[in-house]
Design an enzyme around this catalytic site. Structure first.
Site, PDB file in Angstrom:
ATOM      1  N   THR A  93      47.053  23.223  17.102  1.00 25.61           N
ATOM      2  CA  THR A  93      47.259  24.459  16.353  1.00 25.61           C
ATOM      3  C   THR A  93      47.143  24.240  14.855  1.00 25.61           C
ATOM      4  OG1 THR A  93      48.694  25.361  18.084  1.00 25.61           O
ATOM      5  CG2 THR A  93      48.935  26.300  15.883  1.00 25.61           C
ATOM      6  N   THR A 148      51.124  20.606  19.305  1.00 24.94           N
ATOM      7  CA  THR A 148      52.534  20.410  19.655  1.00 24.94           C
ATOM      8  C   THR A 148      52.794  20.359  21.160  1.00 24.94           C
ATOM      9  OG1 THR A 148      52.965  22.795  19.555  1.00 24.94           O
ATOM     10  CG2 THR A 148      53.320  21.518  17.534  1.00 24.94           C
ATOM     11  N   ASP A 149      51.891  20.918  21.978  1.00 22.15           N
ATOM     12  CA  ASP A 149      52.186  21.033  23.405  1.00 22.15           C
ATOM     13  C   ASP A 149      52.396  19.675  24.073  1.00 22.15           C
ATOM     14  OD1 ASP A 149      52.116  23.763  23.253  1.00 22.15           O
ATOM     15  OD2 ASP A 149      50.131  23.982  24.152  1.00 22.15           O
ATOM     16  N   SER A 168      45.957  19.992  22.398  1.00 18.42           N
ATOM     17  CA  SER A 168      46.640  18.782  22.848  1.00 18.42           C
ATOM     18  C   SER A 168      46.686  18.652  24.365  1.00 18.42           C
ATOM     19  CB  SER A 168      48.052  18.711  22.268  1.00 18.42           C
ATOM     20  OG  SER A 168      48.885  19.732  22.772  1.00 18.42           O
TER      21      SER A 168
END
Length: 366
Positions: A45, A124-125, A91
């Site tokens: 992101t 971030t995932d 990710s």
């Protein structure tokens, strides 16, 4: 100064997003009095654009490291920064090849006496998985910081610009040595060993609910709560020269879980299985009997964790094949098992890695 170091095989991407002409335009000169920090970008992101500044879902990854750095030109005031584009994917698409390439590049940068610290930008995932992986394969006293963003780069109140700024501030700080890999988002400093993503949408998402944070940013200056420490008996794995890692699957526990998936996982090539069990690593009686039978046939290691966000997975079992994950969640247990298998560890050795009496009960000062 922003020095772009292109990744091998990334020419096509560069021609679209990263014009080399003027790549050093953000800073006029290198400041000899400032520490040098290398940023390695992987996508996510933080490297995304949306169609409007109010869109915070369904955006596309594609912003390169040069664009990202130019958006935070204030970094030039705190560090001499260079950038490496390792990948540019969401990710969920990070794989072993990217992780191993990232590790090799990080080791090369950290071995450079002129480099004070490094920063990784990441979606971030699955950030916690990459951070935990790096915690287990890097052996350095220098600051290693991983950061990302919860909102795309042009969104109203985007967190992308401040997070990398703080990450560079931390990587350039003398107080950040001997603290392992650190996670920086939303003013917080966390340990890669314990931090996990707790919310799918909000900015304040990375926490270690039981172990707590390492520190906080006050006026963009990192402040640590404690002296440097590391998880007790944390293993280290050497992945030098590796191109692949053994596949390990995670099976999710629920009522009426299908125990045939255990066999399906093995038949599809899994070299190990992590069970995200109910409660404190529970599984159905039928499923356990099936797993015991398959283990007897294959000797594939099976580690039982918990589907809850926090807690301890362990205790005695009537099934001799069962290993438990202690305080590690299923995602981190998978990384640990992959690395143990890659190192050629026996099941008895893997049991020690996954046994809470051997590691993970607390921290020791460095």
């Amino acid at each position: 100064m922003f020095l772009f170091k292109p990744s091998i095989g990334y020419t096509a991407f560069l021609s679209i997003w990263l014009p080399i002409a003027g790549a050093n335009r953000s800073c006029e000169s290198i400041h000899e009095g400032l520490p040098s920090v290398t940023i390695l970008a992987t996508g996510g992101t933080i490297a995304s654009r949306a169609s409007s500044n109010t869109q915070t879902t369904n955006y596309k990854v594609g912003v390169g490291i040069e664009v990202l750095l130019d958006s935070v030109s204030e970094i030039c005031n705190i560090s001499n920064v260079s950038g490496i584009q390792v990948s540019n994917v969401d990710s969920a698409s990070i794989n072993a090849r990217i992780l191993l390439d990232l590790t090799a590049r990080l080791k090369a940068e950290l071995a450079d006496p002129a480099v004070h610290g490094v920063v990784v930008t990441h979606g971030t995932d699955t950030l916690e998985e990459t951070a935990f992986f790096l915690e287990l394969v890097l052996n350095t006293s220098k600051p290693v910081v991983i950061t990302g963003a919860m909102r795309p780069s042009i969104a109203l109140s985007a967190d992308g610009p401040l997070n990398p700024y703080q990450a560079v501030e931390l990587a350039a700080s003398k107080t950040a040595f001997d603290r392992g890999v650190m996670v920086v988002l939303n003013d917080r400093i966390g340990s890669a060993y314990t931090s996990t993503k707790n919310h799918a949408n909000c900015l304040d998402t990375f926490h270690a609910n039981e172990q707590g944070q390492l520190g906080f940013f006050i006026d963009q200056t990192p402040k640590f709560y404690y002296s440097s420490s590391k998880p007790r008996n944390k293993p280290h794995f050497d992945v030098s020269g590796q191109k692949v890692l053994p596949p390990v699957d995670i099976l999710y526990g629920h009522q009426e879980s299908n125990s045939n998936l255990i066999r399906a996982s093995i038949e599809s090539g899994a070299k190990g299985i992590i069970f995200a069990g109910v409660g404190a690593c529970g599984w159905s009686i039928y499923g356990l009997k099936n797993a015991q039978s398959l283990y007897n046939q294959t000797r594939i290691p099976m580690i039982f964790s918990r589907r809850t966000n926090d807690g301890f997975a362990g205790g005695d079992s009537i099934y001799s094949f069962q290993m438990t994950s202690g305080f590690l969640n299923p995602r981190k247990s998978r990384i640990m098992l992959q690395l143990a298998l890659n190192a050629g560890s026996t099941n008895d050795e893997i049991r020690k890695f996954s046994n809470v009496s051997e590691w993970g009960l607390g921290y020791e000062h460095t």
